[in-house]
Enzyme design. Structure first.
Site, PDB file in Angstrom:
ATOM      1  N   LEU A  23      -2.769  -1.781   4.176  1.00  0.00           N
ATOM      2  CA  LEU A  23      -2.153  -0.556   4.673  1.00  0.00           C
ATOM      3  C   LEU A  23      -0.883  -0.193   3.910  1.00  0.00           C
ATOM      4  CD1 LEU A  23      -2.531  -1.123   8.538  1.00  0.00           C
ATOM      5  CD2 LEU A  23      -3.901   0.392   7.085  1.00  0.00           C
ATOM      6  N   GLY A  26       5.824  -3.904   0.864  1.00  0.00           N
ATOM      7  CA  GLY A  26       7.252  -3.699   0.678  1.00  0.00           C
ATOM      8  C   GLY A  26       7.910  -4.993   0.265  1.00  0.00           C
ATOM      9  N   GLY A  27       9.223  -5.033   0.372  1.00  0.00           N
ATOM     10  CA  GLY A  27       9.969  -6.186  -0.093  1.00  0.00           C
ATOM     11  C   GLY A  27       9.763  -7.442   0.724  1.00  0.00           C
ATOM     12  N   GLY A  29       6.615  -8.305   2.092  1.00  0.00           N
ATOM     13  CA  GLY A  29       5.203  -8.677   2.169  1.00  0.00           C
ATOM     14  C   GLY A  29       4.309  -7.466   2.308  1.00  0.00           C
ATOM     15  N   LYS A  47       1.028  -8.252   9.664  1.00  0.00           N
ATOM     16  CA  LYS A  47       2.221  -7.968   8.877  1.00  0.00           C
ATOM     17  C   LYS A  47       2.753  -9.267   8.299  1.00  0.00           C
ATOM     18  CE  LYS A  47       3.524  -3.785  11.306  1.00  0.00           C
ATOM     19  NZ  LYS A  47       4.622  -3.028  11.934  1.00  0.00           N
ATOM     20  N   ASP A 147      15.289   1.171  12.152  1.00  0.00           N
ATOM     21  CA  ASP A 147      14.539   1.766  11.031  1.00  0.00           C
ATOM     22  C   ASP A 147      13.732   2.987  11.468  1.00  0.00           C
ATOM     23  OD1 ASP A 147      13.837   1.942   8.397  1.00  0.00           O
ATOM     24  OD2 ASP A 147      12.312   0.382   8.454  1.00  0.00           O
TER      25      ASP A 147
END
Length: 471
Positions: A23, A26-27, A29, A47, A147
């Site tokens: 999907l 990023g930094g 994983g 995740k 976030d």
């Protein structure tokens, strides 16, 4: 970027989770859509947590902190937050790997929706009404999301409700803690640039008001299709969004307070914002901007060939000072003295366009000059049309009696001024019927009995609250 190689489609993790597709990454994983073989092929999200740190000691500390933060996610139980399923230790390419397993939400992120069209004031007000109770809930649990952005809000397909996803700030907080505990620097950013408030970016601190700041930035982006940096003056640390977006004064005041530089100058809770949001009446239901404008020039034109448009002037007996043009899905503020030659004949304002303007692709043109009760017509050029947007279905399978019952519950809850009423009802309902696993109820006949039970709980709670208020 994770140091590990990605899981391949069809591969199985722990002989339980079969990978459907990646999907994102990023930094910290990668994120995967998978099916849970042990739960009748239910879709879920994996995740990965793979911080760029070396050494057994550092990795052990990362595991401890990440597991501790995962326990925070585990205790969050809300219908608009994906359920946390499992904290998983595994091996990936012969290296230790950590995963969070969560429910999969079918839908689109608000960033994806924004690629199709911008949002109207009425739509963002509704979004605030629906997502602020979620923030109130997580803040009451001692959790700050850190976030919030269009990428981390999803519109759930089944009921169009917003869902708060990717508590990535938890992973980032854990990584920062690893850096402090081990003395090994780990580069991390708490929140997205442009969305995160100053205290979060510069000091790594986050409060409930920090989430409210990021939510207000998200609203500006949804209204305009622009990036936050286009509204923010770095040299003065001030927002100047009013140059690009026109909303009601009430909503404008709310956004300004949420965007205050100092946390102490903002609203202190989501509940406080919800209460003030009640002052916003008759928000504009039309989107005010086009996220992908194409330049169109209107220059020296043949006025006889122009279509007629209406606008309202501040005082039609005096000089017109500014035109607020709502053209298709773009609002443009234009000084009238640079645009129009003005002549009054029998209370009719005749206007000719004399300069060029680039305002985006239009499919209809309507201009309004604020707060004048007399409508006047003037012509503007023929412009290229946009393809028609799909209309939302307005049919429903619910009976009139059920719709009336819903409306009465809404009326009574508004009269009481209980901003988190529906959140309270959901908590009571899902605690009574845990077999539903907090899934959203649909209009399908098979959910009819549960809808009626939800109404019963809502009405019982209203009776109780009304009784308490009368004492």
């Amino acid at each position: 970027m994770s140091n590990s190689s990605p899981l391949t489609v069809g591969s199985k993790l722990e002989n339980r989770y079969e990978i459907v597709r990646e999907l994102g990454q990023g930094g910290f994983g990668r994120t995967y859509l998978a099916i849970d073989i042990n739960r009748y092929q239910e879709p879920c999200v994996l995740k990965e947590f793979a911080p760029q740190i070396q050494g057994a000691k550092e990795l052990q500390k990362a595991e401890e902190l990440f597991e501790r933060e995962a326990s925070v996610l585990y205790k969050l139980q809300h219908s608009q937050i994906p359920n946390f399923r499992e904290f998983l230790r595994s091996q990936l390419n012969s290296k230790p790997a950590l995963f969070l397993v969560q429910d999969y939400i079918e839908g689109e992120t608000y960033a994806q929706l924004l690629k199709q069209r911008c949002f109207s004031e009425a739509e963002v007000v509704q979004l605030l009404q629906q997502i602020l109770p979620v923030l109130e809930y997580i803040h009451s649990q001692g959790v700050v999301h850190r976030d919030i952005s269009p990428e981390n809000l999803m519109q759930r397909s089944v009921d169009k409700m917003p869902v708060l996803i990717d508590f990535g700030g938890v992973k980032k907080a854990a990584t920062t803690a690893v850096s402090k505990a081990t003395g090994q620097p780990v580069v991390t950013l708490l929140g997205k640039e442009g969305y995160a408030p100053p205290e979060q970016i510069r000091q790594g601190k986050a409060f409930p008001s920090s989430d409210l700041y990021a939510l207000a930035v998200t609203v500006l982006v949804l209204l305009s299709g622009k990036q936050p940096k286009e509204f923010y003056d770095n040299s003065k640390a001030v927002w100047h969004w009013q140059q690009y977006i026109s909303v009601s004064p009430e909503l404008g005041k709310i956004l300004d307070k949420c965007l205050a530089y100092k946390p102490s100058d903002r609203y202190h809770s989501a509940r406080e914002v919800l209460q003030v949001l009640l002052t916003v009446s008759n928000p504009n239901p039309q989107p005010i901007a086009n996220p992908n404008p194409q330049p169109v020039t209107a220059g020296n034109l043949n006025i006889s060939q122009m279509p007629t448009l209406n606008f309202v002037g501040r005082n039609w007996k005096t000089n017109v000072t500014q035109v607020i043009a709502n053209v298709g899905r773009t609002i443009v503020k234009l000084p009238a003295k640079k645009l129009f030659g003005v002549k009054f004949i029998a209370n009719t304002l005749k206007i000719g366009v004399v300069v060029a303007v680039g305002v985006g692709a239009w499919n209809l043109a309507q201009a309004e000059l604020l707060k004048l009760p007399k409508k006047i017509s003037f012509p503007l050029p023929n412009l290229p049309s946009l393809p028609s947007l799909p209309k939302l279905p307005n049919s429903t399978t619910l009976t009139k009696a059920e719709l009336d019952r819903q409306a009465e519950i809404m009326r009574r809850s508004k009269a009481l001024g209980v901003t988190d009423f529906y959140t309270q009802v959901d908590r009571l309902f899902y605690s009574k019927y845990p077999e539903l696993k907090r899934r959203a109820l649909t209009e399908k006949p098979e959910d009819a009995k549960y809808r009626q039970r939800w109404y019963d709980i809502a009405e019982d709670l209203l009776d109780k609250l009304e009784k308490e208020k009368s004492i």
